[in-house]
Design a protein around this motif. Sequence first.
Motif: not given
Ligand code: OGA
Length: 343
Positions: A129-131, A197-199, A216-220, A225-227, A274-276, A286-288
Motif C-alpha cells: 500500500w504505497r507509492d 532520495v526515496l519519497v 519486513k526488510h533490512c535496507d541495502p 536517514i529517514l524523516l 516494515r511499514v504499516v 523522505t529517506s536518504l
Molecule cells: C524504506 C523504508 C520507512 C518509512 O523505504 O526502506 O523502510 O517509514 N521506509 O517510509
Amino acid sequence: MEKLVSGWSTSRTTLPESYIFPLETRPGELHFGPDGNSNIPVIDLDEDHNHDQTSIIQQIIKAGQEYGIFQVVNHGVSEELMDETMKVTKEFHEMPDIDKARECSKDPKMRCRLYTSSENYSTEQLHYWRDALVHPCHPLEEHMQFWPENPTQYREIVGKYTEEVRKLASKILELISQGLRVKPGYFSGELSENPIVLVNHYPACPEPGLALGIAKHCDPSVITILLQGDVPGLQLCKDGKWVVVPPLSHAFVVNIGYVLQVMSNGKLKGAEHRVVTNSSVARTTTSLFIYPSNDSIIKPETTLTDACNPPLYRAVQYKDFRSYYISNAADAEKVHEFMDRHT
Ligand code: OGA
Ligand code: NI
C-alpha cells in the motif's frame, strides 16, 4: 505504469484481494500509542548537551548493536527545512496521477522514477500500500535537472534538504568509523558515493490490519536517514516482536543498513523493519539512502576480523549484492545465504 494507490484508494471501503496479506505477515490489530517498551534510543548529537564526543560515539555503537536503529536530535538540519521538505513532498503525492507521471519521466536513464508497491510490481504475488518517488541526488547539478519541476519549489527545497542530510550522514558515519576504530574517512569515498532520495507515500488504508506499506526488510544501504514526520507507521522487529518507532518532532530516524552490517562483520546490526498503514491519514516520508558505488566491493573490514572473529561474510561487488537483493524481494534469509562466507 501500474495505477498508483493514491489514485484509486479513496473510493474504497475494502481492500482488493491482491493487497490482503496472509495471517502470518499481516499486521493484525494495530496500536500506535507509546508502548513504553520500545526504548529505541534517542541520541542528542549536540556535544554541549551530551557530555562529549566519546559518549555520543558509544551511544551510537550501542544502539547499532542492540537495535540497528536510533533517532537523532540536535542534528544540525534546520527544522524549517525539514517542515518545507515534508510539505513539498506531500504536495507532490497529492497531485493527479497524470501530473506525477509527467514530472517523473524527464530522465532518459529513468533514475528519477515513480512506482507503486515495489520495484517488482509485475512479478510479486501481493502488492504493498504505497507509492514511491525515487531519484539520485549527488552530484546535485547532474541529477536535479531530471527531478519534478512541480510542485514548483520541489527542486530548490529537496536540493537543499539532501545537501544538509548528506552532511549529517557523513557526520554520523565519521562517528561510527571512530567507534569501530577504522581509519578516518573510511565511509567517505566509494562506500557513500551513491546517495538516493526515496519519497514514500502511504495513503489512508481502509483495512490497515490486512495490508502492508512495506514488508519486513533490512535496507541495502550503509545507513538510511529517514524523516518520518508525525504519523506513525514504521515498526522495528526487535527480539521477534514488532515495535513502533515513535514519531518525534524534528528528529531523524537512522537505520543501520546491510552494508554496514557486513562491513562491521556483524558488530552493528542491520535493522529489520516494515511499514504499516492506518485508516485515517496518509503518511509521507523522505529517506536518504547512503549507497556504495556499483563497482565497490562490500566485505568485512579486515582490521575487524582475526582468528577469534573470522569473517562472517564474503566479498561481493555492490551491484551483484543489489541485484540479488531486489530480485529476492529483500528476503533476509536469502540475502544472508548469498553473503555467507561458507556458501
Ligand atoms: C524504506 C523504508 C520507512 C518509512 O523505504 O526502506 O523502510 O517509514 N521506509 O517510509
Ligand atoms: Ni527500509
